[in-house]
Design a protein around this motif. Structure first.
Motif, short mmCIF file in Angstrom:
data_model
loop_
_atom_site.label_atom_id
_atom_site.label_comp_id
_atom_site.label_asym_id
_atom_site.label_seq_id
_atom_site.Cartn_x
_atom_site.Cartn_y
_atom_site.Cartn_z
N SER A 193 -15.83 -0.71 99.83
CA SER A 193 -17.34 0.36 100.43
C SER A 193 -18.49 -0.12 99.57
CB SER A 193 -16.85 2.07 100.26
OG SER A 193 -15.57 2.34 100.74
N LEU A 194 -17.91 -0.78 98.31
CA LEU A 194 -19.29 -1.30 97.35
C LEU A 194 -19.87 -2.39 98.10
CD1 LEU A 194 -21.56 -0.74 95.59
CD2 LEU A 194 -19.87 -1.18 93.27
N THR A 195 -18.37 -3.45 98.53
CA THR A 195 -19.10 -4.59 98.52
C THR A 195 -19.82 -4.78 99.86
OG1 THR A 195 -16.72 -5.37 97.47
CG2 THR A 195 -17.83 -7.21 99.18
N THR A 196 -19.18 -4.12 100.91
CA THR A 196 -19.80 -3.54 101.98
C THR A 196 -20.84 -3.31 102.12
OG1 THR A 196 -17.88 -3.14 103.01
CG2 THR A 196 -19.52 -2.94 104.28
N PRO B 71 -23.05 -9.83 95.06
CA PRO B 71 -22.81 -9.24 93.49
C PRO B 71 -22.16 -10.37 93.09
CG PRO B 71 -21.23 -8.54 95.28
CD PRO B 71 -22.28 -9.11 96.14
N TYR B 72 -21.87 -11.85 94.33
CA TYR B 72 -20.48 -13.02 92.94
C TYR B 72 -21.68 -13.48 93.00
CZ TYR B 72 -20.15 -12.64 98.43
OH TYR B 72 -20.98 -13.76 99.38
N ARG B 73 -23.26 -14.12 93.88
CA ARG B 73 -23.83 -14.48 93.06
C ARG B 73 -25.27 -14.56 91.95
NH1 ARG B 73 -24.32 -17.88 98.72
NH2 ARG B 73 -22.06 -18.53 99.34
N PRO B 74 -25.61 -15.54 91.23
CA PRO B 74 -26.45 -15.15 90.63
C PRO B 74 -27.99 -15.04 91.06
CG PRO B 74 -25.93 -16.90 89.66
CD PRO B 74 -24.83 -16.54 90.70
N GLY B 75 -28.67 -13.42 91.76
CA GLY B 75 -30.27 -13.50 92.25
C GLY B 75 -30.77 -14.55 91.57
N GLY B 76 -31.65 -15.44 92.76
CA GLY B 76 -33.16 -16.26 91.70
C GLY B 76 -34.01 -15.95 92.77
N GLU B 77 -34.15 -14.83 93.33
CA GLU B 77 -34.98 -14.57 94.49
C GLU B 77 -36.38 -13.63 93.56
OE1 GLU B 77 -32.15 -14.24 95.15
OE2 GLU B 77 -32.06 -14.90 97.26
N ASP B 78 -37.75 -14.28 93.36
CA ASP B 78 -38.71 -13.54 93.02
C ASP B 78 -38.42 -11.69 93.38
OD1 ASP B 78 -39.35 -15.21 91.62
OD2 ASP B 78 -40.93 -15.89 92.85
N VAL B 79 -38.23 -10.72 93.50
CA VAL B 79 -38.08 -9.48 93.71
C VAL B 79 -38.94 -8.59 92.34
CG1 VAL B 79 -35.98 -9.77 94.87
CG2 VAL B 79 -36.12 -8.73 92.68
N VAL C 126 -21.90 -2.78 87.85
CA VAL C 126 -20.80 -1.62 88.45
C VAL C 126 -20.01 -2.32 90.37
CG1 VAL C 126 -20.78 0.33 90.13
CG2 VAL C 126 -22.32 0.24 88.66
N TRP C 127 -19.95 -3.29 90.55
CA TRP C 127 -19.20 -4.15 91.71
C TRP C 127 -18.29 -4.86 90.53
CZ3 TRP C 127 -18.24 -9.27 92.64
CH2 TRP C 127 -17.48 -9.20 93.25
N TRP C 128 -18.80 -5.91 89.13
CA TRP C 128 -17.75 -6.42 88.64
C TRP C 128 -17.06 -5.43 87.70
CZ3 TRP C 128 -16.47 -11.20 88.79
CH2 TRP C 128 -17.63 -12.17 89.46
N ILE C 129 -17.61 -4.37 87.40
CA ILE C 129 -17.15 -3.23 86.58
C ILE C 129 -15.29 -2.91 87.44
CG2 ILE C 129 -16.70 -1.14 85.45
CD1 ILE C 129 -19.21 -1.98 84.50
N GLY D 259 -16.96 -8.49 81.84
CA GLY D 259 -17.93 -9.03 81.32
C GLY D 259 -18.91 -10.00 81.30
N LEU D 260 -18.17 -11.19 81.35
CA LEU D 260 -18.47 -12.48 80.94
C LEU D 260 -19.12 -12.79 82.39
CD1 LEU D 260 -15.80 -14.38 79.31
CD2 LEU D 260 -18.30 -13.88 78.35
N SER D 261 -18.48 -12.43 83.37
CA SER D 261 -18.91 -12.55 84.87
C SER D 261 -20.38 -11.53 85.14
CB SER D 261 -18.15 -12.15 86.14
OG SER D 261 -16.67 -12.52 85.92
N VAL D 262 -20.21 -10.82 84.43
CA VAL D 262 -21.85 -10.74 83.75
C VAL D 262 -22.97 -10.87 83.61
CG1 VAL D 262 -22.88 -8.42 83.65
CG2 VAL D 262 -20.95 -7.52 84.79
N VAL D 263 -22.39 -11.55 82.37
CA VAL D 263 -23.41 -11.94 82.30
C VAL D 263 -23.96 -13.35 82.73
CG1 VAL D 263 -23.66 -13.29 79.63
CG2 VAL D 263 -22.70 -11.49 80.07
N ALA D 264 -22.69 -13.97 83.15
CA ALA D 264 -23.81 -14.84 84.14
C ALA D 264 -24.05 -14.76 85.11
CB ALA D 264 -22.45 -16.02 84.36
N ASN D 265 -23.70 -13.93 86.79
CA ASN D 265 -24.33 -13.64 87.49
C ASN D 265 -25.27 -12.62 87.61
OD1 ASN D 265 -22.27 -15.38 89.59
ND2 ASN D 265 -20.97 -13.75 87.97
N VAL D 266 -25.13 -11.50 86.74
CA VAL D 266 -25.89 -10.41 86.26
C VAL D 266 -27.33 -10.95 85.53
CG1 VAL D 266 -26.64 -8.45 86.24
CG2 VAL D 266 -24.68 -9.04 87.02
N PHE D 267 -27.46 -11.43 84.58
CA PHE D 267 -28.24 -11.69 83.90
C PHE D 267 -28.64 -13.42 83.49
CE2 PHE D 267 -26.24 -8.57 81.34
CZ PHE D 267 -27.29 -7.36 82.06
#
Length: 504
Positions: A45-48, A57-65, A79-82, A121-129
């Protein structure tokens, strides 16, 4: 990212998180399969929800927001990775639950769970931060070396624990003994150590690193049975073959050892002063070894006395049978003396005086039974007190279409006292396992003795109560619970049966 933070996506996100926490952590805490299904539904449900709102969620966000948009996106991705990690962890716990290893796979499970959360945790570091994971490893290398040196002993215990769990040289509940003499039952294994409970109920904590290097003996594998060996020294007054036959009767009359594999007797050595005999057998569990040894020593003493075979260095009055060259008064005197000493060794007759025991022994009759002879049928009421002089008797009960062994009788044991004293039926059939000699005391002989000494009913009531209590623990399922085994009640039954007046 074409995304505008509205109240609806945030509300849906918070509702999903709250629902997952309530269901998995509160309501379904004790239901692993249901929790797994809830985690899968939450993750799907969260993925949808995130993809529908333009968040991958599986890609790092690069847009200006905006800051608010970035904060929400970062929190939602985390939360998605967790959530994904929780699904994998639930799968790992389900596999362990199905295998029903409550403790054995604990360390391996913890390693897998830790690896899953580390990966998340490493995925959060790479794809979120958007921080390169390689940089993180490079900067943390020095810290890892320092921690590794500081925790060298702890890490040694941890990895030794993992190796022990994978190899499984023992399990929780097993009895083990180390080369240094430490022994006990395994009650817990954790990251650092293994806990043993010794026979004296002391807790022994052994580091896993020490246990991994030690030579250990597991008494619980391949099964729970445990072998014991006794060495006895007897006087060389009989041939080794005759000595072996006596010792086989010792093993045959034991109620504590296993009948399969068959126990064995070995003549270890012979000299002018002694014949050394080794008795080897097995018990169902190591905790029974001490009681089995005590029983075997007692049986060896009784069988040796009955066979006229003294232990090495023993100078005790034995119980010889009348020899082939003894006739008439000579044979009667030998039998009477033997019977009198036999009575003296039986606790049931401890209250009697020497004169009373002599009177009984004079009126005792000697019965001989070949191997396989049925001495008493089940539910029969014996009118004589029977005392085993030599040999081994088997007591069995036929119940619900099956015959069950209750106990075995050895020299010095008696039976029939319930029938002769209180009119109670025998609980099982009594059969001679070997050639057996039994002395018989008739009810009339006991009645005459108790008429001369009415107080004997009270004393016999106490002794009979103790015997019936021990019998009740062994065969309580077969004996009616209405039987009153109190000494006073038994004494009343004895007086009533023998028509005795209360001793004044």
């Amino acid at each position: 990212m074409s995304f505008s933070i509205a109240h609806s996506p945030v509300s849906q996100f918070l509702a999903l998180v709250a629902l997952d926490i309530i269901l998995s952590a509160a309501i379904l805490r004790q239901h692993p399969l249901s929790r797994l299904l809830v985690h899968i539904a939450f993750f799907a449900s969260l993925t949808t929800l995130l993809i529908a709102n333009g968040i991958e969620p599986y890609r790092p966000g690069g847009e200006d927001v905006s800051m608010a948009q970035g904060l929400f996106a970062g929190m939602a991705k985390t939360v998605w990775w967790i959530g994904g990690a929780m699904v994998l962890v639930s799968v790992v716990r389900m596999v362990r639950t199905f295998e029903k290893h409550s403790r054995e796979g604990r360390l391996l499970q913890d390693v897998l769970v830790g690896s899953i959360y580390l990966g998340a945790g490493l995925s959060v570091v790479a794809n979120v931060f958007s921080v390169p994971v390689g940089t993180v490893f490079a900067t943390s290398g020095v810290l890892a070396v320092i921690l590794g040196l500081a925790l060298q002993s702890t890490l040694n215990d941890v990895f030794s624990g993992i190796a022990l769990n994978l190899g499984r040289p023992y399990s929780v509940g097993d009895w083990i003994e180390l080369a240094d003499g430490a022994k006990g039952r395994v009650v817990e294994t954790n990251w650092r150590s293994t806990h043993l409970l010794s026979g004296s109920n002391d807790l022994i904590v052994i580091p896993n690193s020490s246990l991994a290097k030690a030579t250990l003996t597991n008494f619980s594998t391949p099964d729970e049975s445990h072998g014991i060996t006794l060495t006895l020294s007897v006087a060389p007054v009989r041939t080794p073959a005759a000595t072996e036959d006596v010792m086989r009767n010792v093993l045959l009359s034991s109620n504590s050892i296993l009948k399969f594999p068959p126990p064995s007797v070995t003549i270890a050595s012979i000299s002018n002063s002694a014949i050394e005999v080794e008795l080897s057998c097995r018990v169902a569990d190591r905790t029974l070894a001490a009681s089995a040894k005590n029983e075997l020593y007692d049986l060896a003493f009784r069988h040796c006395r009955a066979a006229g075979l003294p232990l090495a260095g023993q100078d005790l009055p034995l119980l010889p049978q009348p020899g082939p060259n003894q006739h008439g008064d000579q044979a009667h005197t030998a039998q009477t003396g033997s019977a009198s000493r036999l009575l003296a060794s039986i606790p049931l007759f401890a209250p009697l005086t020497d004169g009373e025991r002599e009177t009984l022994s004079t009126n005792m009759s000697r019965q001989v039974f070949p191997r396989g002879a049925v001495i008493a049928e089940q539910s029969s009421t014996l009118r004589s007190l029977m005392i085993v002089r030599s040999g081994v008797l088997l007591v069995t009960r036929y119940e619900l279409g099956a015959e069950t062994e209750l106990t075995r009788l050895a020299p010095g044991d008696c039976f029939g006292e319930g029938g002769v004293l209180t009119d109670v039926e025998e609980v099982g059939k009594i059969t001679a396992l070997t050639f057996a000699v039994v002395y018989e005391i008739s009810q009339e002989t006991l009645a005459e003795l108790m008429r001369e000494r009415p107080a004997l009913a009270e004393e016999l009531g106490v002794m009979l109560s103790q015997r019936l209590e021990a019998e009740h623990k062994l065969i309580g399922a077969f004996r009616s619970s209405s039987n009153d085994n109190h000494p006073h009640s038994l004494a009343q039954k004895i007086r009533h049966l023998f028509k005795l007046q209360r001793a004044g």
